[in-house]
Write a protein that holds these residues in place. Structure first.
Motif, PDB file in Angstrom:
ATOM      1  N   VAL A  43      -8.967   4.716 -10.406  1.00  0.00           N
ATOM      2  CA  VAL A  43      -9.901   3.665  -9.988  1.00  0.00           C
ATOM      3  C   VAL A  43      -9.145   2.395  -9.617  1.00  0.00           C
ATOM      4  CG1 VAL A  43     -11.734   2.132 -10.825  1.00  0.00           C
ATOM      5  CG2 VAL A  43     -11.891   4.587 -11.218  1.00  0.00           C
ATOM      6  N   SER A  44      -8.163   2.021 -10.421  1.00  0.00           N
ATOM      7  CA  SER A  44      -7.414   0.800 -10.099  1.00  0.00           C
ATOM      8  C   SER A  44      -6.608   0.970  -8.817  1.00  0.00           C
ATOM      9  CB  SER A  44      -6.501   0.402 -11.260  1.00  0.00           C
ATOM     10  OG  SER A  44      -5.520   1.379 -11.471  1.00  0.00           O
ATOM     11  N   PRO A  67       0.805  -1.236   0.000  1.00  0.00           N
ATOM     12  CA  PRO A  67       0.000   0.000   0.000  1.00  0.00           C
ATOM     13  C   PRO A  67       0.832   1.276   0.000  1.00  0.00           C
ATOM     14  CG  PRO A  67      -0.941  -1.566   1.533  1.00  0.00           C
ATOM     15  CD  PRO A  67       0.365  -2.141   1.063  1.00  0.00           C
ATOM     16  N   LYS A  68       2.038   1.204   0.500  1.00  0.00           N
ATOM     17  CA  LYS A  68       2.893   2.395   0.508  1.00  0.00           C
ATOM     18  C   LYS A  68       3.367   2.766  -0.894  1.00  0.00           C
ATOM     19  CE  LYS A  68       4.493   1.417   5.163  1.00  0.00           C
ATOM     20  NZ  LYS A  68       3.883   0.160   5.497  1.00  0.00           N
ATOM     21  N   PHE A  69       3.401   1.796  -1.773  1.00  0.00           N
ATOM     22  CA  PHE A  69       3.873   2.036  -3.133  1.00  0.00           C
ATOM     23  C   PHE A  69       2.751   2.413  -4.095  1.00  0.00           C
ATOM     24  CE2 PHE A  69       7.189  -0.927  -1.566  1.00  0.00           C
ATOM     25  CZ  PHE A  69       8.256  -0.072  -1.676  1.00  0.00           C
ATOM     26  N   ILE A  70       1.504   2.260  -3.693  1.00  0.00           N
ATOM     27  CA  ILE A  70       0.389   2.477  -4.611  1.00  0.00           C
ATOM     28  C   ILE A  70       0.345   3.928  -5.088  1.00  0.00           C
ATOM     29  CG2 ILE A  70      -2.127   2.504  -4.768  1.00  0.00           C
ATOM     30  CD1 ILE A  70      -2.103  -0.023  -3.077  1.00  0.00           C
ATOM     31  N   LYS A  71       0.599   4.878  -4.210  1.00  0.00           N
ATOM     32  CA  LYS A  71       0.590   6.290  -4.598  1.00  0.00           C
ATOM     33  C   LYS A  71       1.674   6.569  -5.636  1.00  0.00           C
ATOM     34  CE  LYS A  71       0.282  10.836  -2.491  1.00  0.00           C
ATOM     35  NZ  LYS A  71       0.340  11.600  -1.247  1.00  0.00           N
ATOM     36  N   PHE A  72       2.850   5.995  -5.444  1.00  0.00           N
ATOM     37  CA  PHE A  72       3.932   6.158  -6.408  1.00  0.00           C
ATOM     38  C   PHE A  72       3.526   5.598  -7.775  1.00  0.00           C
ATOM     39  CE2 PHE A  72       7.568   4.081  -8.506  1.00  0.00           C
ATOM     40  CZ  PHE A  72       8.296   5.208  -8.844  1.00  0.00           C
ATOM     41  N   PHE A  73       2.947   4.400  -7.782  1.00  0.00           N
ATOM     42  CA  PHE A  73       2.542   3.787  -9.045  1.00  0.00           C
ATOM     43  C   PHE A  73       1.420   4.575  -9.709  1.00  0.00           C
ATOM     44  CE2 PHE A  73       4.379  -0.219  -7.199  1.00  0.00           C
ATOM     45  CZ  PHE A  73       5.466  -0.233  -8.055  1.00  0.00           C
ATOM     46  N   PHE A  74       0.551   5.209  -8.925  1.00  0.00           N
ATOM     47  CA  PHE A  74      -0.491   6.054  -9.500  1.00  0.00           C
ATOM     48  C   PHE A  74       0.138   7.217 -10.260  1.00  0.00           C
ATOM     49  CE2 PHE A  74      -3.004   9.968  -8.935  1.00  0.00           C
ATOM     50  CZ  PHE A  74      -4.039   9.663  -9.810  1.00  0.00           C
ATOM     51  N   TYR A  75       1.123   7.878  -9.654  1.00  0.00           N
ATOM     52  CA  TYR A  75       1.766   9.003 -10.325  1.00  0.00           C
ATOM     53  C   TYR A  75       2.547   8.560 -11.556  1.00  0.00           C
ATOM     54  CZ  TYR A  75       0.358  12.041  -6.561  1.00  0.00           C
ATOM     55  OH  TYR A  75      -0.388  12.759  -5.666  1.00  0.00           O
ATOM     56  N   VAL A  76       3.132   7.386 -11.514  1.00  0.00           N
ATOM     57  CA  VAL A  76       3.797   6.847 -12.701  1.00  0.00           C
ATOM     58  C   VAL A  76       2.760   6.596 -13.799  1.00  0.00           C
ATOM     59  CG1 VAL A  76       5.049   4.845 -13.607  1.00  0.00           C
ATOM     60  CG2 VAL A  76       5.749   5.877 -11.451  1.00  0.00           C
ATOM     61  N   GLY A  77       1.600   6.055 -13.415  1.00  0.00           N
ATOM     62  CA  GLY A  77       0.522   5.833 -14.386  1.00  0.00           C
ATOM     63  C   GLY A  77       0.016   7.127 -14.990  1.00  0.00           C
ATOM     64  N   VAL A  78      -0.103   8.176 -14.172  1.00  0.00           N
ATOM     65  CA  VAL A  78      -0.539   9.482 -14.684  1.00  0.00           C
ATOM     66  C   VAL A  78       0.493  10.019 -15.682  1.00  0.00           C
ATOM     67  CG1 VAL A  78      -0.893  11.901 -14.033  1.00  0.00           C
ATOM     68  CG2 VAL A  78      -1.979  10.083 -12.720  1.00  0.00           C
ATOM     69  N   GLU A 134      -7.464   2.936  -6.249  1.00  0.00           N
ATOM     70  CA  GLU A 134      -8.415   2.900  -5.142  1.00  0.00           C
ATOM     71  C   GLU A 134      -8.919   1.485  -4.872  1.00  0.00           C
ATOM     72  OE1 GLU A 134     -11.526   5.741  -5.724  1.00  0.00           O
ATOM     73  OE2 GLU A 134     -10.155   7.443  -5.581  1.00  0.00           O
ATOM     74  N   LEU A 135      -9.157   0.714  -5.928  1.00  0.00           N
ATOM     75  CA  LEU A 135      -9.600  -0.674  -5.723  1.00  0.00           C
ATOM     76  C   LEU A 135      -8.521  -1.495  -5.025  1.00  0.00           C
ATOM     77  CD1 LEU A 135     -11.495  -1.481  -9.037  1.00  0.00           C
ATOM     78  CD2 LEU A 135     -12.455  -1.222  -6.745  1.00  0.00           C
ATOM     79  N   THR A 136      -7.284  -1.259  -5.392  1.00  0.00           N
ATOM     80  CA  THR A 136      -6.188  -1.960  -4.726  1.00  0.00           C
ATOM     81  C   THR A 136      -6.118  -1.571  -3.251  1.00  0.00           C
ATOM     82  OG1 THR A 136      -4.970  -1.958  -6.803  1.00  0.00           O
ATOM     83  CG2 THR A 136      -3.724  -2.430  -4.818  1.00  0.00           C
ATOM     84  N   LEU A 137      -6.284  -0.286  -2.959  1.00  0.00           N
ATOM     85  CA  LEU A 137      -6.288   0.158  -1.563  1.00  0.00           C
ATOM     86  C   LEU A 137      -7.459  -0.430  -0.789  1.00  0.00           C
ATOM     87  CD1 LEU A 137      -5.207   3.882  -1.818  1.00  0.00           C
ATOM     88  CD2 LEU A 137      -3.987   2.033  -0.706  1.00  0.00           C
ATOM     89  N   VAL A 138      -8.620  -0.536  -1.426  1.00  0.00           N
ATOM     90  CA  VAL A 138      -9.787  -1.129  -0.758  1.00  0.00           C
ATOM     91  C   VAL A 138      -9.521  -2.584  -0.417  1.00  0.00           C
ATOM     92  CG1 VAL A 138     -12.175  -1.860  -1.157  1.00  0.00           C
ATOM     93  CG2 VAL A 138     -11.490   0.474  -1.659  1.00  0.00           C
ATOM     94  N   ILE A 139      -8.882  -3.302  -1.303  1.00  0.00           N
ATOM     95  CA  ILE A 139      -8.556  -4.704  -1.025  1.00  0.00           C
ATOM     96  C   ILE A 139      -7.649  -4.807   0.191  1.00  0.00           C
ATOM     97  CG2 ILE A 139      -7.281  -6.704  -1.911  1.00  0.00           C
ATOM     98  CD1 ILE A 139      -8.424  -5.953  -4.686  1.00  0.00           C
ATOM     99  N   PHE A 140      -6.667  -3.930   0.288  1.00  0.00           N
ATOM    100  CA  PHE A 140      -5.775  -3.957   1.445  1.00  0.00           C
ATOM    101  C   PHE A 140      -6.492  -3.518   2.719  1.00  0.00           C
ATOM    102  CE2 PHE A 140      -2.439  -4.006  -1.806  1.00  0.00           C
ATOM    103  CZ  PHE A 140      -1.704  -5.076  -1.328  1.00  0.00           C
ATOM    104  N   MET A 141      -7.426  -2.568   2.603  1.00  0.00           N
ATOM    105  CA  MET A 141      -8.199  -2.150   3.780  1.00  0.00           C
ATOM    106  C   MET A 141      -9.092  -3.288   4.274  1.00  0.00           C
ATOM    107  SD  MET A 141      -9.099   1.718   2.573  1.00  0.00           S
ATOM    108  CE  MET A 141     -10.174   2.111   3.925  1.00  0.00           C
ATOM    109  N   ILE A 142      -9.683  -4.035   3.349  1.00  0.00           N
ATOM    110  CA  ILE A 142     -10.507  -5.191   3.728  1.00  0.00           C
ATOM    111  C   ILE A 142      -9.638  -6.229   4.419  1.00  0.00           C
ATOM    112  CG2 ILE A 142     -11.807  -7.148   2.798  1.00  0.00           C
ATOM    113  CD1 ILE A 142     -12.900  -5.212   0.663  1.00  0.00           C
ATOM    114  N   ARG A 143      -8.451  -6.447   3.890  1.00  0.00           N
ATOM    115  CA  ARG A 143      -7.539  -7.421   4.504  1.00  0.00           C
ATOM    116  C   ARG A 143      -7.162  -7.005   5.920  1.00  0.00           C
ATOM    117  NH1 ARG A 143      -2.659  -7.719   6.936  1.00  0.00           N
ATOM    118  NH2 ARG A 143      -1.587  -9.664   6.596  1.00  0.00           N
ATOM    119  N   ASP A 144      -6.882  -5.705   6.111  1.00  0.00           N
ATOM    120  CA  ASP A 144      -6.539  -5.212   7.449  1.00  0.00           C
ATOM    121  C   ASP A 144      -7.713  -5.345   8.407  1.00  0.00           C
ATOM    122  OD1 ASP A 144      -3.986  -4.605   6.620  1.00  0.00           O
ATOM    123  OD2 ASP A 144      -4.424  -2.476   6.261  1.00  0.00           O
TER     124      ASP A 144
END
Length: 109
Positions: free
Chosen positions: A81-82, A13-24, A84-94
């Motif tokens: 969207v992708s 989850p710490k890397f998701i923000k970085f990957f979002f900016y790379v995607g943008v 946020e969905l990844t973050l939701v999956i990790f939030m559900i897991r937590d």
């Protein structure tokens, strides 16, 4: 450190923000590439048909701006969207891990 080696703590989850900016960034490159491709295609098509290349450039500019903007915006929305969905999956897991821990603690009492 032990929780990191035993996979009790997730670092993804710490890397998701970085990957979002790379995607943008890549969405913006793709949108710019779409703009250039349409612009050059319209200029080339106008020259081959014998009509004014200025008219082809104007048409390519308008169509390229519209298509490039649409490609960029759709790509950014899909990246968001992708992410946020990844973050939701990790939030559900937590949340499930928290419930499991609290259920076992309360059943032992």
């Amino acid at each position: 450190m032990k929780s990191l080696l035993t996979f009790d703590t997730l670092i993804t989850p710490k890397f998701i923000k970085f990957f979002f900016y790379v995607g943008v960034f890549f969405c913006m490159l793709t949108g710019f590439g779409t703009f250039i491709s349409i612009l050059l295609g319209c200029i080339n098509g106008a020259q081959m048909s014998g009509s004014s290349s200025a008219m082809g450039a104007i048409l390519g500019l308008i169509l390229g701006l519209i298509a490039g903007t649409i490609v960029t915006l759709v790509g950014i929305v899909l990246a968001r969207v992708s992410s946020e969905l990844t973050l939701v999956i990790f939030m559900i897991r937590d949340e499930l891990a928290w419930q499991r821990e609290n259920t076992t603690k309360s059943s032992l009492s």
